[in-house]
Scaffold this active site. Structure first.
Site, PDB file in Angstrom:
ATOM      1  N   SER A   1      15.216  -0.008 -65.765  1.00 28.68           N
ATOM      2  CA  SER A   1      15.282  -1.156 -64.779  1.00 28.68           C
ATOM      3  C   SER A   1      14.803  -2.236 -65.505  1.00 28.68           C
ATOM      4  CB  SER A   1      14.670  -0.707 -63.709  1.00 28.68           C
ATOM      5  OG  SER A   1      15.133   0.498 -62.807  1.00 28.68           O
TER       6      SER A   1
ATOM      7  N   HIS B   1      21.999   2.043 -63.312  1.00 25.77           N
ATOM      8  CA  HIS B   1      22.036   2.531 -64.437  1.00 25.77           C
ATOM      9  C   HIS B   1      23.465   3.003 -65.110  1.00 25.77           C
ATOM     10  CE1 HIS B   1      17.789   3.642 -64.575  1.00 25.77           C
ATOM     11  NE2 HIS B   1      17.958   3.351 -63.261  1.00 25.77           N
TER      12      HIS B   1
ATOM     13  N   ARG C   1      20.335   8.088 -69.039  1.00 31.02           N
ATOM     14  CA  ARG C   1      19.133   8.582 -68.756  1.00 31.02           C
ATOM     15  C   ARG C   1      19.275   9.608 -67.546  1.00 31.02           C
ATOM     16  NH1 ARG C   1      14.008   5.202 -68.455  1.00 31.02           N
ATOM     17  NH2 ARG C   1      13.148   5.856 -70.252  1.00 31.02           N
ATOM     18  N   THR C   2      18.774  10.911 -67.841  1.00 35.38           N
ATOM     19  CA  THR C   2      18.631  11.847 -66.602  1.00 35.38           C
ATOM     20  C   THR C   2      17.261  12.106 -66.286  1.00 35.38           C
ATOM     21  OG1 THR C   2      20.622  13.212 -67.564  1.00 35.38           O
ATOM     22  CG2 THR C   2      19.032  14.080 -66.370  1.00 35.38           C
ATOM     23  N   HIS C   3      17.053  11.879 -64.953  1.00 34.55           N
ATOM     24  CA  HIS C   3      15.766  11.574 -64.539  1.00 34.55           C
ATOM     25  C   HIS C   3      15.284  13.187 -64.108  1.00 34.55           C
ATOM     26  CE1 HIS C   3      16.451   7.412 -64.117  1.00 34.55           C
ATOM     27  NE2 HIS C   3      15.157   7.407 -64.283  1.00 34.55           N
TER      28      HIS C   3
ATOM     29  N   GLU D   1       5.197   6.935 -54.391  1.00 36.15           N
ATOM     30  CA  GLU D   1       3.879   7.544 -53.801  1.00 36.15           C
ATOM     31  C   GLU D   1       3.415   7.168 -52.470  1.00 36.15           C
ATOM     32  OE1 GLU D   1       4.594   5.762 -56.987  1.00 36.15           O
ATOM     33  OE2 GLU D   1       4.868   7.491 -57.694  1.00 36.15           O
TER      34      GLU D   1
ATOM     35  N   SER E   1       9.942   8.558 -65.343  1.00 38.62           N
ATOM     36  CA  SER E   1      10.760   9.018 -66.706  1.00 38.62           C
ATOM     37  C   SER E   1       9.998   9.358 -67.912  1.00 38.62           C
ATOM     38  CB  SER E   1      11.694   7.867 -66.682  1.00 38.62           C
ATOM     39  OG  SER E   1      11.107   6.696 -66.981  1.00 38.62           O
TER      40      SER E   1
ATOM     41  N   ASN F   1       7.382  -3.788 -59.335  1.00 38.52           N
ATOM     42  CA  ASN F   1       6.836  -3.732 -57.790  1.00 38.52           C
ATOM     43  C   ASN F   1       5.428  -3.312 -57.949  1.00 38.52           C
ATOM     44  OD1 ASN F   1       8.470  -0.906 -58.446  1.00 38.52           O
ATOM     45  ND2 ASN F   1       6.492  -0.487 -56.914  1.00 38.52           N
TER      46      ASN F   1
HETATM   47  I1  8IG Z   1      10.811   0.673 -60.750  1.00 39.76           I
HETATM   48  O1  8IG Z   1       6.176   2.383 -57.596  1.00 39.76           O
HETATM   49  C1  8IG Z   1       9.436   1.808 -60.117  1.00 39.76           C
HETATM   50  N1  8IG Z   1       9.374   3.263 -60.400  1.00 39.76           N
HETATM   51  N2  8IG Z   1       6.830   6.575 -59.026  1.00 39.76           N
HETATM   52  N3  8IG Z   1       6.340   4.490 -58.548  1.00 39.76           N
HETATM   53  C2  8IG Z   1       7.156   5.434 -59.134  1.00 39.76           C
HETATM   54  N4  8IG Z   1       8.217   4.900 -60.052  1.00 39.76           N
HETATM   55  C3  8IG Z   1       8.381   3.653 -59.860  1.00 39.76           C
HETATM   56  C4  8IG Z   1       7.753   2.947 -59.001  1.00 39.76           C
HETATM   57  C5  8IG Z   1       6.853   3.058 -58.238  1.00 39.76           C
HETATM   58  N5  8IG Z   1       8.536   1.574 -59.200  1.00 39.76           N
END
Ligand code: 8IG
Length: 269
Positions: A36, A68, A89-91, A190, A209, A232
């Site tokens: 991202s 993506h 990408r595969t998460h 989280e 990832s 963020n």
């Molecule tokens: I973009 O705040 C992104 N990916 N785990 N937590 C987790 N993954 C993320 C976050 C986040 N922001």
């Protein structure tokens, strides 16, 4: 034999052969996974010579995440080398298993890449971080309870994120922060308590990832550099709820700067 039955290294070798045929690029020297906010870098680092839909390459799946793209892109760098951009990408949270998660990295290695550039969007845990800021990954903590390695494969992870390459990045951008990336399994973000925990155990940012991919890249003998875009502040650090739209927006705003950073970085890797 289906792709899921084949051993991971021969599946990656098969993917690399198809990629070479379809792209006309025999060998890729360096590979990038653009998370991202990092997508614009693909246009900045060189001239695209081929775009192969990932779904046509053995072992890859179409991406399920908005924002993506599912392609393998070959880029001619100004110095004559070739970069492979893995836009598929595969998460871990997709539930296809860790083999699918690291297939891109293994394909890059089979295609000849000696250097792996892993980028992602991440939530900031370190209170000094601001959305839109890139952070070099100095190390990681893998909280997925999973490994991409199978059997008695005791791979050393000291200096997993190459000190040499981090030094190169800081020469380009001396103020670049370095932090510890904590991978959670996702796909939920989280809780505030989990974010506090991530900070207490030594984390600076949280994501879904890169840690598992880095381990596979090291097993494949690649030199790794990792970069997070703080899109963020993690839950409880920012006051408003987290949204995927916010993540995409922060990425868009930071994109030109990140593209320039990667352009200059790739030139010296
Ligand atoms: I973009 O705040 C992104 N990916 N785990 N937590 C987790 N993954 C993320 C976050 C986040 N922001």
């Amino acid at each position: 034999m289906t792709a899921s039955e084949q051993d991971p290294q021969s599946l990656a070798a098969a993917a690399a052969r198809v990629l070479a045929e379809r792209s006309g690029v025999e060998r890729h020297d360096i590979a990038l996974t653009l998370g991202s906010g990092w997508g614009k870098a693909a246009d900045a680092i060189g001239e695209t010579v081929s775009v192969v839909p990932a779904a046509e390459v053995p072992g890859f799946h179409a991406s399920g995440v908005p924002g993506h793209s599912g392609t393998l892109r070959s880029i001619a760098l100004p110095d004559g080398r070739h970069a492979l951009v893995i836009g598929a990408r595969t998460h871990f949270y997709e539930g296809r298993g860790v083999r699918a998660v690291v297939h891109g990295v293994r394909t890059a290695a089979a295609a000849g890449a000696r250097t792996m550039v892993l980028t992602n969007g991440a939530g900031g845990v370190n209170p000094a971080y601001r959305p839109g800021q890139p952070v070099l990954i100095a190390d990681h903590i893998n909280l997925t309870a999973a490994s991409p390695l199978e059997g008695a494969t005791f791979v050393d992870l000291t200096d997993l994120y190459s000190a040499r390459l981090r030094g190169a990045a800081r020469e380009i951008e001396p103020a670049l922060a370095e932090g510890v990336y904590v991978q959670f399994p996702g796909p939920h973000y989280e809780t505030p308590a989990e974010v506090r925990y991530a900070g207490i155990i030594g984390g600076d940012m949280v994501g879904m990832s890169t840690a598992i991919e880095a381990i596979a890249a090291r097993e494949a003998g690649m030199e790794i550099i990792g970069l997070s875009l703080i899109t963020n502040l993690a839950a409880g650090i920012q006051e408003t709820p987290l949204s995927h739209a916010e993540v995409i927006e922060a990425g868009r705003e930071a994109e030109p700067r990140l593209a320039e950073l990667l352009r200059r970085l790739v030139a010296v890797l």
